[in-house]
Enzyme design. Structure first.
Site, short mmCIF file in Angstrom:
data_model
loop_
_atom_site.label_atom_id
_atom_site.label_comp_id
_atom_site.label_asym_id
_atom_site.label_seq_id
_atom_site.Cartn_x
_atom_site.Cartn_y
_atom_site.Cartn_z
N LYS A 1 0.87 -1.18 0.00
CA LYS A 1 0.00 0.00 0.00
C LYS A 1 0.91 1.23 0.00
CE LYS A 1 -4.24 1.74 2.08
NZ LYS A 1 -5.07 1.84 0.89
N1 PMP Z 1 -7.64 -2.20 -3.11
C1 PMP Z 1 -7.14 -0.97 -3.16
C2 PMP Z 1 -6.35 -0.56 -4.33
C3 PMP Z 1 -7.38 -0.08 -2.10
O1 PMP Z 1 -6.89 1.17 -2.14
C4 PMP Z 1 -8.16 -0.48 -0.99
C5 PMP Z 1 -8.44 0.47 0.13
N2 PMP Z 1 -7.44 0.43 1.11
C6 PMP Z 1 -8.65 -1.78 -0.99
C7 PMP Z 1 -8.38 -2.62 -2.05
C8 PMP Z 1 -9.45 -2.28 0.16
O2 PMP Z 1 -8.61 -2.53 1.27
P1 PMP Z 1 -9.20 -2.41 2.74
O3 PMP Z 1 -10.43 -3.23 2.77
O4 PMP Z 1 -8.14 -3.00 3.60
O5 PMP Z 1 -9.45 -0.99 3.00
#
Ligand code: PMP
Length: 315
Positions: A166
């Site tokens: 991330k």
């Molecule tokens: N994929 C991407 C590219 C994202 O930015 C996010 C948001 N964080 C998610 C999936 C979903 O992840 P999460 O459920 O952990 O927020």
């Protein structure tokens, strides 16, 4: 000092920076850091929900988010000065210092510190970790659903730049794809991966309903290891007694799905009602998505005791 404003004036009193609470206005970095501090940076997006019944603020799945931050830093070869338990304590400290009694967004991030001349910073470059927070309402409960366009861009793959990290830099692609989708008259983009299968959206994972089964692409499909995806798979199986499967999804399958939705911390569950001009199901948010979103809303506010292990109380 020039005044620093957010677009809506919405910001914390203090944030957490490298172990200290700092007044929000004073948490500055030299302008020359802007480029490299974004390239060499990983982050998290976490939510805390105010529960009026308990007069309590609950952080949702804090440990999982911070574990992912530590993993992102490791994969990005950024030095991380803090462990997950230390970061968790820091999140609670900054939330308490701001005395929030409302839903709050939490943004921890780690980036190469200082004014750096070289763009390619080394793995042992010193880093900063900052935790900012701001009041942020949850996703709306009444939604019409999103009209989605398959992006002309393929999702970055683990062969190039792992979507598992991330990193702010990974959102460059999401931004370009979102602008492209909007220009074509759609709300949001959907990425296929390098193998041509459905991957994820610009800020969320995707799942569909087909013949009573919830289907979502595997973590090897070029997706972030999403905490909401895991939450919804768990709730679908345990709470709704539904069959769930992680397998590749073809683009055409979306158009014959009964329902489809994006899943992420920000949007929680956002129904997808149209893909490339074809309606998904009835073209309206469907019953399973509605029920899952309702269950999620109760879980995050501590109204489903079976899932209180996902909550960290702040007060
Ligand atoms: N994929 C991407 C590219 C994202 O930015 C996010 C948001 N964080 C998610 C999936 C979903 O992840 P999460 O459920 O952990 O927020």
């Amino acid at each position: 000092m020039p005044s620093i404003a957010t677009p809506d004036g919405n910001h914390a009193e203090v944030l957490w920076r490298n172990g200290e609470l700092v007044p929000w206005q004073e948490a500055t970095t030299h302008v020359r850091s802007v480029g490299h501090a974004s390239v060499s940076a990983v982050f998290e997006g976490v939510r805390a929900y105010w529960a009026p019944r308990d007069q309590q603020l609950f952080v949702f799945r804090l440990t999982e988010h911070l574990d992912r931050l530590v993993e992102s830093a490791r994969l990005a070869r950024l030095h991380m000065n803090w462990t997950t338990p230390e970061l968790a304590e820091a999140v609670l400290t900054v939330l308490r210092a701001n005395s929030y009694r409302a839903d709050t967004y939490i943004r921890p991030w780690t980036f190469v510190a200082g004014v750096v001349s070289e763009l390619i910073t080394s793995a042992d470059a010193p880093t900063e970790t900052v935790i900012d927070t701001w009041p942020s309402p949850p996703a709306p409960t009444e939604v019409t659903g999103a009209r989605v366009a398959t992006s002309s861009w393929r999702r970055i793959s683990d062969q190039q730049m792992s979507p598992r990290i991330k990193a702010f830099a990974n959102y460059h692609q999401a931004r370009i794809a979102a602008a492209e989708a909007r220009q074509a008259g759609y709300d949001l983009p959907l990425f296929l991966n390098e193998r041509g299968h459905v991957s994820e959206g610009s800020g969320a994972c995707i799942a569909l309903m087909r013949r009573g089964c919830m289907v979502t692409p595997p973590l090897s499909a070029g997706v972030l290891d999403s905490i909401t995806r895991d939450t919804m798979l768990t709730l679908a199986a345990e709470h709704l007694g539904m069959r769930t499967v992680e397998r590749d999804i073809d683009r055409a399958e979306l158009a014959v799905a009964d329902e489809a939705f994006f899943l992420g911390t920000g949007w929680e569950l956002l129904p997808i009602t149209e893909v490339d001009g074809l309606l998904v199901g009835s073209g309206k948010p469907g019953p399973v998505g509605t029920e899952l979103a309702q269950a999620y809303r109760r879980v995050v506010r501590g109204e489903m005791a079976d899932y209180s292990y996902w909550l960290t109380p702040v007060r």
